[in-house]
Design a protein around this motif. Structure first.
Motif, PDB file in Angstrom:
ATOM      1  N   SER A   1      24.256  -2.530  16.859  1.00 15.24           N
ATOM      2  CA  SER A   1      24.041  -3.812  16.155  1.00 15.24           C
ATOM      3  C   SER A   1      23.200  -3.450  14.876  1.00 15.24           C
ATOM      4  CB  SER A   1      23.124  -4.598  17.364  1.00 15.24           C
ATOM      5  OG  SER A   1      22.493  -5.584  16.460  1.00 15.24           O
ATOM      6  N   ALA A   2      22.337  -2.258  15.088  1.00 14.51           N
ATOM      7  CA  ALA A   2      21.576  -1.819  13.770  1.00 14.51           C
ATOM      8  C   ALA A   2      22.574  -1.436  12.844  1.00 14.51           C
ATOM      9  CB  ALA A   2      20.489  -1.097  14.201  1.00 14.51           C
ATOM     10  N   ALA A   3      23.492  -0.720  13.153  1.00 10.06           N
ATOM     11  CA  ALA A   3      24.467   0.057  12.423  1.00 10.06           C
ATOM     12  C   ALA A   3      25.654  -0.800  12.002  1.00 10.06           C
ATOM     13  CB  ALA A   3      25.060   1.284  12.872  1.00 10.06           C
ATOM     14  N   GLY A   4      25.709  -1.789  12.577  1.00  9.85           N
ATOM     15  CA  GLY A   4      26.975  -2.903  11.929  1.00  9.85           C
ATOM     16  C   GLY A   4      28.040  -2.699  12.696  1.00  9.85           C
ATOM     17  N   GLY A   5      28.034  -2.010  13.978  1.00 11.26           N
ATOM     18  CA  GLY A   5      29.225  -1.974  14.650  1.00 11.26           C
ATOM     19  C   GLY A   5      29.778  -3.034  15.448  1.00 11.26           C
ATOM     20  N   SER A   6      30.919  -3.139  15.575  1.00 11.55           N
ATOM     21  CA  SER A   6      31.832  -4.204  16.355  1.00 11.55           C
ATOM     22  C   SER A   6      31.749  -5.449  15.973  1.00 11.55           C
ATOM     23  CB  SER A   6      31.292  -4.301  17.681  1.00 11.55           C
ATOM     24  OG  SER A   6      31.760  -3.152  18.558  1.00 11.55           O
ATOM     25  N   PHE A   7      31.252  -5.882  14.739  1.00  8.73           N
ATOM     26  CA  PHE A   7      31.060  -7.218  14.225  1.00  8.73           C
ATOM     27  C   PHE A   7      31.086  -7.153  12.661  1.00  8.73           C
ATOM     28  CE2 PHE A   7      26.708  -5.900  15.438  1.00  8.73           C
ATOM     29  CZ  PHE A   7      25.923  -6.290  14.254  1.00  8.73           C
ATOM     30  N   GLY A   8      31.354  -8.320  12.225  1.00 12.95           N
ATOM     31  CA  GLY A   8      31.133  -8.631  10.726  1.00 12.95           C
ATOM     32  C   GLY A   8      30.022  -9.449  10.609  1.00 12.95           C
ATOM     33  N   PRO A   9      29.648  -9.652   9.191  1.00 12.30           N
ATOM     34  CA  PRO A   9      28.830 -10.408   8.656  1.00 12.30           C
ATOM     35  C   PRO A   9      28.464 -11.976   9.246  1.00 12.30           C
ATOM     36  CG  PRO A   9      30.356 -10.317   6.942  1.00 12.30           C
ATOM     37  CD  PRO A   9      30.893  -9.663   8.247  1.00 12.30           C
ATOM     38  N   ASN A  10      29.594 -12.378   9.820  1.00 14.31           N
ATOM     39  CA  ASN A  10      29.489 -13.714  10.559  1.00 14.31           C
ATOM     40  C   ASN A  10      29.469 -13.661  11.779  1.00 14.31           C
ATOM     41  OD1 ASN A  10      30.005 -14.803   7.778  1.00 14.31           O
ATOM     42  ND2 ASN A  10      32.238 -14.737   7.982  1.00 14.31           N
ATOM     43  N   ALA A  11      29.095 -12.782  12.487  1.00 18.12           N
ATOM     44  CA  ALA A  11      28.817 -12.573  14.031  1.00 18.12           C
ATOM     45  C   ALA A  11      27.594 -13.350  14.162  1.00 18.12           C
ATOM     46  CB  ALA A  11      28.650 -10.942  14.305  1.00 18.12           C
ATOM     47  N   THR A  12      27.611 -13.584  15.575  1.00 18.63           N
ATOM     48  CA  THR A  12      26.422 -14.698  16.215  1.00 18.63           C
ATOM     49  C   THR A  12      25.700 -13.671  17.190  1.00 18.63           C
ATOM     50  OG1 THR A  12      27.843 -16.518  15.870  1.00 18.63           O
ATOM     51  CG2 THR A  12      25.805 -16.599  17.179  1.00 18.63           C
ATOM     52  N   LEU A  13      24.926 -12.936  16.698  1.00 21.29           N
ATOM     53  CA  LEU A  13      23.929 -12.141  17.859  1.00 21.29           C
ATOM     54  C   LEU A  13      23.458 -13.070  18.733  1.00 21.29           C
ATOM     55  CD1 LEU A  13      22.878  -9.386  15.304  1.00 21.29           C
ATOM     56  CD2 LEU A  13      24.694  -9.130  17.065  1.00 21.29           C
ATOM     57  N   GLY A  14      23.140 -12.681  19.774  1.00 21.55           N
ATOM     58  CA  GLY A  14      22.565 -13.252  21.031  1.00 21.55           C
ATOM     59  C   GLY A  14      23.637 -13.952  21.734  1.00 21.55           C
ATOM     60  N   ARG A  15      24.830 -14.011  21.341  1.00 19.82           N
ATOM     61  CA  ARG A  15      25.961 -14.390  22.216  1.00 19.82           C
ATOM     62  C   ARG A  15      26.937 -13.487  22.637  1.00 19.82           C
ATOM     63  NH1 ARG A  15      28.051 -19.741  19.268  1.00 19.82           N
ATOM     64  NH2 ARG A  15      25.922 -21.241  19.354  1.00 19.82           N
ATOM     65  N   LEU A  16      26.478 -12.308  22.862  1.00 19.18           N
ATOM     66  CA  LEU A  16      27.429 -11.124  23.355  1.00 19.18           C
ATOM     67  C   LEU A  16      28.201 -11.348  24.638  1.00 19.18           C
ATOM     68  CD1 LEU A  16      25.202  -7.836  22.411  1.00 19.18           C
ATOM     69  CD2 LEU A  16      26.883  -9.038  20.979  1.00 19.18           C
ATOM     70  N   HIS A  17      28.905 -11.018  25.068  1.00 19.30           N
ATOM     71  CA  HIS A  17      29.597 -11.077  26.340  1.00 19.30           C
ATOM     72  C   HIS A  17      29.930  -9.602  26.912  1.00 19.30           C
ATOM     73  CE1 HIS A  17      33.832 -10.821  25.083  1.00 19.30           C
ATOM     74  NE2 HIS A  17      33.494 -11.715  24.126  1.00 19.30           N
ATOM     75  N   ALA A  18      30.134  -8.704  26.121  1.00 21.81           N
ATOM     76  CA  ALA A  18      30.362  -7.198  26.195  1.00 21.81           C
ATOM     77  C   ALA A  18      29.555  -6.332  25.019  1.00 21.81           C
ATOM     78  CB  ALA A  18      31.859  -7.038  25.916  1.00 21.81           C
ATOM     79  N   ASP A  19      29.718  -5.014  25.919  1.00 23.74           N
ATOM     80  CA  ASP A  19      28.863  -4.060  24.741  1.00 23.74           C
ATOM     81  C   ASP A  19      29.525  -4.074  23.492  1.00 23.74           C
ATOM     82  OD1 ASP A  19      27.386  -3.652  26.994  1.00 23.74           O
ATOM     83  OD2 ASP A  19      28.663  -1.931  27.688  1.00 23.74           O
ATOM     84  N   LEU A  20      28.445  -3.731  22.323  1.00 25.24           N
ATOM     85  CA  LEU A  20      28.976  -3.428  21.120  1.00 25.24           C
ATOM     86  C   LEU A  20      29.472  -1.933  20.978  1.00 25.24           C
ATOM     87  CD1 LEU A  20      26.312  -5.318  19.128  1.00 25.24           C
ATOM     88  CD2 LEU A  20      28.773  -6.064  19.360  1.00 25.24           C
ATOM     89  N   ALA A  21      30.167  -1.737  20.026  1.00 26.44           N
ATOM     90  CA  ALA A  21      30.790  -0.140  19.648  1.00 26.44           C
ATOM     91  C   ALA A  21      30.251   0.159  18.514  1.00 26.44           C
ATOM     92  CB  ALA A  21      32.312  -0.188  19.614  1.00 26.44           C
ATOM     93  N   PRO A  22      30.020   1.512  18.502  1.00 26.07           N
ATOM     94  CA  PRO A  22      29.315   2.027  17.165  1.00 26.07           C
ATOM     95  C   PRO A  22      30.238   1.779  15.999  1.00 26.07           C
ATOM     96  CG  PRO A  22      28.907   3.505  18.884  1.00 26.07           C
ATOM     97  CD  PRO A  22      30.012   2.464  19.552  1.00 26.07           C
ATOM     98  N   PRO A  23      29.764   1.483  14.659  1.00 24.62           N
ATOM     99  CA  PRO A  23      30.720   1.794  13.703  1.00 24.62           C
ATOM    100  C   PRO A  23      31.873   2.691  13.798  1.00 24.62           C
ATOM    101  CG  PRO A  23      28.662   1.903  12.771  1.00 24.62           C
ATOM    102  CD  PRO A  23      28.334   2.068  14.252  1.00 24.62           C
ATOM    103  N   GLY A  24      33.156   2.334  13.163  1.00 21.96           N
ATOM    104  CA  GLY A  24      34.133   3.428  13.315  1.00 21.96           C
ATOM    105  C   GLY A  24      34.221   3.764  11.774  1.00 21.96           C
ATOM    106  N   PHE A  25      35.327   4.609  11.402  1.00 23.21           N
ATOM    107  CA  PHE A  25      35.424   5.270  10.291  1.00 23.21           C
ATOM    108  C   PHE A  25      35.894   4.193   9.169  1.00 23.21           C
ATOM    109  CE2 PHE A  25      36.497   9.109  12.721  1.00 23.21           C
ATOM    110  CZ  PHE A  25      35.627   9.742  12.265  1.00 23.21           C
ATOM    111  N   GLY A  26      36.461   3.075   9.657  1.00 22.20           N
ATOM    112  CA  GLY A  26      36.514   1.772   8.616  1.00 22.20           C
ATOM    113  C   GLY A  26      35.362   1.389   7.880  1.00 22.20           C
TER     114      GLY A  26
END
Length: 182
Positions: free
Chosen positions: A148-173
């Motif tokens: 979450s702190a590194a911006g993994g698994s989601f873009g700028p329009n993500a709604t934090l506080g509504r997770l249903h699965a674990d976030l993944a660390p940011p990838g090479f992209g």
């Protein structure tokens, strides 16, 4: 697959039920054990109001895993600590964009301190709610916090506080944004 609910509903919603986005937030903020029952009740209310499209969107919301639910609780109930983590993450990202080593940087220490504080709080949340505080569970919570702190698994329009699965660390992209232009 996204690890969070992006549903932001549009259109009229009367005061019974409360505004739908607020009601969806309440689903993820509330007890995990009551998620399905509360979600289905909200969907029925929307359907009864003739808001079939919104009802279907609510009915499609996934119940969070225990680790995702825990991170949601941190987001909703311990926002100051969560915001400190995100601020440190943003500071580290800026240092990386400037090609500055993050080793020994105050932002790195702040990120580490925020992760440790949130992990301790997560353990208390898990205990209070009757869930296991195994090393694996706490590692999953910590991984989502770091992602979450590194911006993994989601873009700028993500709604934090509504997770249903674990976030993944940011990838090479995402790391590629720091590469020097050719």
């Amino acid at each position: 697959m996204l690890a969070f609910a992006t549903t932001r509903l549009q259109g009229p919603v009367t005061s019974d039920p409360p505004h739908t986005d607020d009601a969806i937030d309440d689903l993820y903020r509330g007890p995990r054990e009551g998620f399905i029952e509360s979600r289905n009740a909200l969907s029925r209310q929307l359907q009864d109001q003739g808001l079939g499209e919104q009802a279907a969107a609510v009915r499609a919301l996934a119940k969070p895993s225990v680790s995702a639910w825990t991170v949601n609780q941190l987001w909703w109930k311990h926002r100051e600590a969560y915001d400190a983590l995100h601020a440190a993450g943003a500071d580290l990202a800026e240092l990386q964009r400037q090609a500055v080593s993050v080793a020994g940087q105050p932002a790195n220490d702040a990120r580490r301190a925020a992760i440790l504080a949130l992990r301790k709080t997560a353990e208390q949340i898990l205990i209070a709610s009757g869930h296991a505080t195994s090393t694996t569970m706490l590692r999953r919570v910590t991984q989502s916090l770091e992602a979450s702190a590194a911006g993994g698994s989601f873009g700028p329009n993500a709604t934090l506080g509504r997770l249903h699965a674990d976030l993944a660390p940011p990838g090479f992209g995402q790391v590629q944004q720091f590469a020097a232009p050719a």
